[in-house]
Design a protein around this motif. Structure first.
Motif, PDB file in Angstrom:
ATOM      1  N   ALA A   1       0.826  -1.207   0.000  1.00 26.44           N
ATOM      2  CA  ALA A   1       0.000   0.000   0.000  1.00 26.44           C
ATOM      3  C   ALA A   1       0.854   1.248   0.000  1.00 26.44           C
ATOM      4  O   ALA A   1       0.584   2.205  -0.726  1.00 26.44           O
ATOM      5  CB  ALA A   1      -0.925  -0.008   1.225  1.00 26.44           C
ATOM      6  N   THR A   2       1.903   1.237   0.813  1.00 26.61           N
ATOM      7  CA  THR A   2       2.790   2.396   0.878  1.00 26.61           C
ATOM      8  C   THR A   2       3.485   2.616  -0.453  1.00 26.61           C
ATOM      9  O   THR A   2       3.582   3.733  -0.944  1.00 26.61           O
ATOM     10  CB  THR A   2       3.848   2.181   1.981  1.00 26.61           C
ATOM     11  OG1 THR A   2       3.176   1.897   3.193  1.00 26.61           O
ATOM     12  CG2 THR A   2       4.688   3.419   2.171  1.00 26.61           C
TER      13      THR A   2
ATOM     14  N   GLU B   1      -2.892  10.186   2.690  1.00 21.32           N
ATOM     15  CA  GLU B   1      -3.199   8.846   2.209  1.00 21.32           C
ATOM     16  C   GLU B   1      -2.134   7.851   2.689  1.00 21.32           C
ATOM     17  O   GLU B   1      -2.443   6.737   3.106  1.00 21.32           O
ATOM     18  CB  GLU B   1      -3.277   8.832   0.686  1.00 21.32           C
ATOM     19  CG  GLU B   1      -4.519   9.519   0.127  1.00 21.32           C
ATOM     20  CD  GLU B   1      -4.521   9.492  -1.392  1.00 21.32           C
ATOM     21  OE1 GLU B   1      -3.666   8.794  -1.976  1.00 21.32           O
ATOM     22  OE2 GLU B   1      -5.370  10.159  -1.989  1.00 21.32           O
TER      23      GLU B   1
ATOM     24  N   ALA C   1      -2.738   4.715   5.086  1.00 20.62           N
ATOM     25  CA  ALA C   1      -2.322   3.360   4.721  1.00 20.62           C
ATOM     26  C   ALA C   1      -1.538   2.694   5.832  1.00 20.62           C
ATOM     27  O   ALA C   1      -1.507   1.472   5.936  1.00 20.62           O
ATOM     28  CB  ALA C   1      -1.476   3.399   3.451  1.00 20.62           C
TER      29      ALA C   1
ATOM     30  N   VAL D   1      -4.443  -1.785   7.068  1.00 17.16           N
ATOM     31  CA  VAL D   1      -3.805  -1.530   5.791  1.00 17.16           C
ATOM     32  C   VAL D   1      -4.397  -2.362   4.682  1.00 17.16           C
ATOM     33  O   VAL D   1      -4.653  -1.878   3.583  1.00 17.16           O
ATOM     34  CB  VAL D   1      -2.280  -1.772   5.889  1.00 17.16           C
ATOM     35  CG1 VAL D   1      -1.626  -1.607   4.545  1.00 17.16           C
ATOM     36  CG2 VAL D   1      -1.687  -0.823   6.902  1.00 17.16           C
TER      37      VAL D   1
ATOM     38  N   PHE E   1      -7.614  -0.976   3.664  1.00 14.72           N
ATOM     39  CA  PHE E   1      -7.412   0.277   2.937  1.00 14.72           C
ATOM     40  C   PHE E   1      -7.014  -0.005   1.489  1.00 14.72           C
ATOM     41  O   PHE E   1      -7.533   0.592   0.551  1.00 14.72           O
ATOM     42  CB  PHE E   1      -6.314   1.094   3.627  1.00 14.72           C
ATOM     43  CG  PHE E   1      -5.940   2.366   2.898  1.00 14.72           C
ATOM     44  CD1 PHE E   1      -6.610   3.544   3.133  1.00 14.72           C
ATOM     45  CD2 PHE E   1      -4.911   2.365   1.973  1.00 14.72           C
ATOM     46  CE1 PHE E   1      -6.264   4.701   2.469  1.00 14.72           C
ATOM     47  CE2 PHE E   1      -4.550   3.514   1.295  1.00 14.72           C
ATOM     48  CZ  PHE E   1      -5.230   4.687   1.549  1.00 14.72           C
ATOM     49  N   GLN E   2      -6.083  -0.945   1.301  1.00 14.85           N
ATOM     50  CA  GLN E   2      -5.595  -1.258  -0.035  1.00 14.85           C
ATOM     51  C   GLN E   2      -6.712  -1.832  -0.900  1.00 14.85           C
ATOM     52  O   GLN E   2      -6.859  -1.473  -2.074  1.00 14.85           O
ATOM     53  CB  GLN E   2      -4.434  -2.235   0.054  1.00 14.85           C
ATOM     54  CG  GLN E   2      -3.754  -2.495  -1.292  1.00 14.85           C
ATOM     55  CD  GLN E   2      -2.659  -3.520  -1.164  1.00 14.85           C
ATOM     56  OE1 GLN E   2      -2.687  -4.348  -0.256  1.00 14.85           O
ATOM     57  NE2 GLN E   2      -1.703  -3.490  -2.076  1.00 14.85           N
TER      58      GLN E   2
ATOM     59  N   ARG F   1      -9.005   0.883  -1.940  1.00 20.67           N
ATOM     60  CA  ARG F   1      -8.369   1.744  -2.942  1.00 20.67           C
ATOM     61  C   ARG F   1      -8.445   1.090  -4.327  1.00 20.67           C
ATOM     62  O   ARG F   1      -8.786   1.733  -5.319  1.00 20.67           O
ATOM     63  CB  ARG F   1      -6.912   1.994  -2.565  1.00 20.67           C
ATOM     64  CG  ARG F   1      -6.192   2.905  -3.549  1.00 20.67           C
ATOM     65  CD  ARG F   1      -4.743   3.128  -3.117  1.00 20.67           C
ATOM     66  NE  ARG F   1      -4.109   4.067  -4.009  1.00 20.67           N
ATOM     67  CZ  ARG F   1      -4.224   5.390  -3.920  1.00 20.67           C
ATOM     68  NH1 ARG F   1      -4.964   5.910  -2.958  1.00 20.67           N
ATOM     69  NH2 ARG F   1      -3.628   6.194  -4.778  1.00 20.67           N
TER      70      ARG F   1
END
Length: 553
Positions: A19-20, A47, A51, A535, A538-539, A542
Motif C-alpha cells: 500500500a505504501t 493517504e 495506509a 492496511v 485500505f488497499q 483503494r
C-alpha cells in the motif's frame, strides 16, 4: 504469540509495504476513500498516513526548507558545542575537539542516510518505533518495537532536558564573566534549578501556544545563528588580546592527562560533545505528520542538515581554538563552561563577552523549544498505540492549539523531576546528555538493524534509496551504536567520586526497568503495536475505487 498470528502479521507487513509503495507512486492525487468505515478527504501525504493505519490529526504546515531549518535548530551546533565544550577539553584538548567533531559528524551522516532511506517508506510521527515494527520479523517485532519506542521517547525527553539544563548552566557561566574570579552569581543548586524551571516553562509555553509560528521561528534561528557565529569569529580573531595559538596546536595538540584515562579511551570519552550535538538527527522524524511531503522532505532534511552542521561547527570551533587559553585552567572552572572565559580571554572585556554570548543563549532557547516540540510528538505517537501507562490521556490532541498538549505536559513533568538529580550531583548534566545520546542511539539502531537482517528488501523501492552505499552506511551506523552505548556511561575523568559519577547508566537502567516491567505486566498481553491491521482493508478499498473509475458502466 501463536504461529498463526505471526503468519497473519507477516501478511499485514507485506500489505503495508504494498500500500505504501502504491501510494508513493500515485502521490499528488486526491480522492475520497473509506478508512475504518468512514469517508474522509485526504491528500497524498495523508493517504500514506492512512495506509499505515492512522487518522490524520495534525495540520501539515512545514515546507522542505522549514523542516530542514527545524532539523538544524534541533542540533543548534554552536550552542550545543558551547555547552559541552568541557568534555573534549578534558578528554584531550584541541585535537579531540576538532577531529572528534569531524569524525562523529561523518559517522552520523551514515546514520542519517540509513534513517532517511527507511523514513522515505514509512513517514509517520511514530518514527523509528513504527519503522522497527514494520521491518522486523513477526517473531520478535513486539519486543523490538517496544524497546525502540521507549528508547526513542526517553531519548527525546532527556535530550530536551539536557538542552534546557545546558542553557541554564551556560547562562550562569555567561553572567559570571562580570565580577572577576568570583562572578556575580554564586550558582547555588537551588538557583540553578529555578533558572532551569523558568527556561523549561518558557520553552513549553512557546511550543504549546505558538505552534503555527514555530516554522518562522526556526527560519529566524538560521539567520540568527550564522550572524552570531560570524560576530564571534571576527571579534575573537581580530582582537585576540592575549595572542593566538599556532596551527600545530589547534589541529595537533592532544593532552589526555586531565582525564586520567588511557589516551585512546580518553579521546573516545571526549566524543560526547560531538555525539550530543548530532544526536538529534532522527528526532525530526516525529514531525512527519506536520510536513507536506514527508517521504522526501524529512530524509533530505536529515542528511543535508548534517553537512550544514559540519560546516557551521568547524567555522565556529577552529577560531575559538586559535584563541583558547591554558587547557588546565579551563578544565578547573567551577562552572564547567569554558566558552565564556575563552571569549573573555580574546576580547578582554566583560560586557563585550556577554554581548557575544547572547546569540548562543537565544539559540539555546530556540533549541529547547524545537526539542520540546519533537519530544511531545514522539510521546504522543507512542501513547497513540497504547504503549505508555495512561495512554488515553497522552494520546489526546488539543484541537484549539493543534498540539498534543497532554503529552507535552507529561514530557515536561518528567524533565522537571529528573532535574532534581542536580541537588545530589553537580555532574547531573553529564547524566542527562549521556542518557539522551545513549537512548537515541539505541532507538536509531533498531530499525537499521532489523532492515539489514531482512536484507533491506522493504526499502528497496523507497524514494530515498542509496543502494549499495546504503548498506555500507547501515554497517557504520550499527558499529557506532555498539561503541556509543557503553562509552557514554563512563565518567569523564578518573578517579571517580560520588559527586562526579556519570549517572547516565543509572537513569538509563531505571527507564529500562520501568519499560521492561510494564511490558511483562501489561504489554506482552495487550500491546498490539501500530494499527497495521487496517492496511489490507485500505488497499482493497483503494483498488476497488480505482477499478470502478476505469471499468465503464
Amino acid at each position: 504469540m501463536a504461529e498463526s498470528s505471526g503468519s497473519q502479521l507477516y501478511g499485514t507487513q507485506s500489505d503495508a509495504y504494498a500500500a505504501t509503495h502504491d501510494l508513493h507512486h500515485r502521490a499528488g492525487s486526491k480522492e475520497r476513500m473509506p478508512i475504518g468505515g468512514e469517508e474522509v478527504s485526504v491528500d497524498d501525504a495523508d493517504e500514506l498516513l492512512a495506509a499505515m493505519g492512522y487518522k490524520p490529526e495534525l495540520v501539515r504546515t512545514r515546507s522542505t526548507l522549514q523542516v530542514a531549518f527545524m532539523s538544524f535548530v534541533l542540533a543548534s551546533i554552536p550552542y550545543g558545542l558551547s555547552t559541552t565544550f568541557y568534555y573534549p577539553l578534558v578528554g584531550g584538548g584541541p585535537a579531540n575537539i576538532i577531529w572528534g567533531f569531524v569524525g562523529v559528524s561523518l559517522i552520523i551522516l551514515c546514520v542519517a542516510i540509513s534513517l532517511g532511506e527507511i523514513t522515505s517508506v514509512f513517514p509517520t510521527a511514530g518514527g523509528v518505533y513504527y519503522q522497527t515494527w514494520m521491518l522486523a520479523n513477526p517473531a520478535y517485532r513486539h519486543i523490538a518495537s517496544w524497546i525502540c519506542g521507549w528508547s526513542f521517547v526517553v531519548g527525546n525527553i532527556t535530550i530536551t532536558l539536557a538542552v534546557n539544563f545546558g542553557t541554564t548552566l551556560f547562562l550562569v557561566g555567561c553572567l559570571n564573566v562580570f565580577g572577576g574570579e568570583d562572578g556575580i552569581l554564586e550558582g547555588n543548586r537551588w538557583q540553578v534549578y529555578l533558572l532551569f524551571l523558568a527556561i523549561t516553562l518558557l520553552c513549553n509555553a512557546v511550543s504549546a501556544l505558538g505552534n503555527k509560528w514555530l516554522p518562522w521561528l526556526d527560519t529566524f534561528a538560521i539567520f540568527w545563528t550564522f550572524a552570531g557565529v560570524i560576530a564571534i569569529v571576527i571579534c575573537t580573531l581580530a582582537i585576540a588580546k592575549n595572542g593566538r595559538n599556532d596551527a600545530s596546536y589547534v589541529f595537533g595538540e592532544f593532552n589526555p592527562s586531565l582525564s586520567g584515562w588511557p589516551a585512546g579511551w580518553s579521546f573516545c570519552i571526549g566524543l560526547l560533545q560531538a555525539a550530543y550535538v548530532t544526536s538529534s538527527t532522527g528526532m525530526i522524524i516525529s514531525m512527519c505528520e506536520e510536513v507536506r511531503h514527508p517521504s522526501t522532505q524529512v530524509p533530505k532534511a536529515m542528511v543535508y542538515t548534517i553537512l550544514l552542521n559540519l560546516a557551521c561547527g568547524c567555522l565556529f570551533l577552529i577560531p575559538l581554538l586559535f584563541v583558547m587559553p591554558d587547557q588546565e585552567f579551563l578544565a578547573n572552572l567551577a562552572s564547567g563552561q569554558p566558552l565564556p572565559p575563552i571569549i573573555y580571554n580574546a576580547v578582554g572585556h566583560a560586557g563585550g563577552t556577554f554581548a557575544l554570548t547572547i546569540p548562543l543563549l537565544v539559540l539555546g532557547i530556540l533549541c529547547g523549544i524545537a526539542c520540546t516540540t519533537a519530544a511531545s510528538r514522539c510521546t504522543w505517537a507512542f501513547a497513540r498505540d497504547g504503549a505508555i501507562p495512561g495512554a488515553q490521556w497522552w494520546k489526546t490532541v488539543n484541537a484549539r492549539l493543534d498540539v498534543p498538549l497532554n503529552a507535552m505536559m507529561l514530557s515536561m513533568a518528567v524533565q522537571l523531576l529528573l532535574g532534581l538529580i542536580y541537588f545530589g550531583s553537580s555532574a547531573a548534566f553529564n547524566a542527562f546528555s549521556g542518557v539522551g545520546v545513549i537512548c537515541l542511539t539505541l532507538s536509531y539502531a533498531c530499525p537499521i538493524a532489523v532492515s539489514v537482517l531482512g536484507g533491506r528488501k522493504l526499502i528497496a523501492e523507497g524514494s530515498y534509496n542509496f543502494g549499495a552505499f546504503g548498506l555500507v552506511a547501515n554497517v557504520i551506523a550499527l558499529a557506532w551504536s555498539l561503541l556509543a552505548i557503553p562509552l557514554f556511561c563512563m565518567p569523564t575523568a578518573i578517579p571517580v567520586t560520588a559527586e562526579l559519577m556519570n549517572y547516565a547508566s543509572v537513569v538509563f537502567a531505571g527507564f529500562f526497568v520501568i519499560a521492561t516491567t510494564w511490558y511483562f505486566v501489561w504489554g506482552k498481553k495487550h500491546y498490539q503495536g501500530p494499527p497495521t491491521h487496517e492496511v489490507a482493508e485500505f488497499q482493497a478499498a483503494r483498488r476497488a475505487s480505482i477499478t470502478s473509475e476505469v471499468v465503464p458502466k
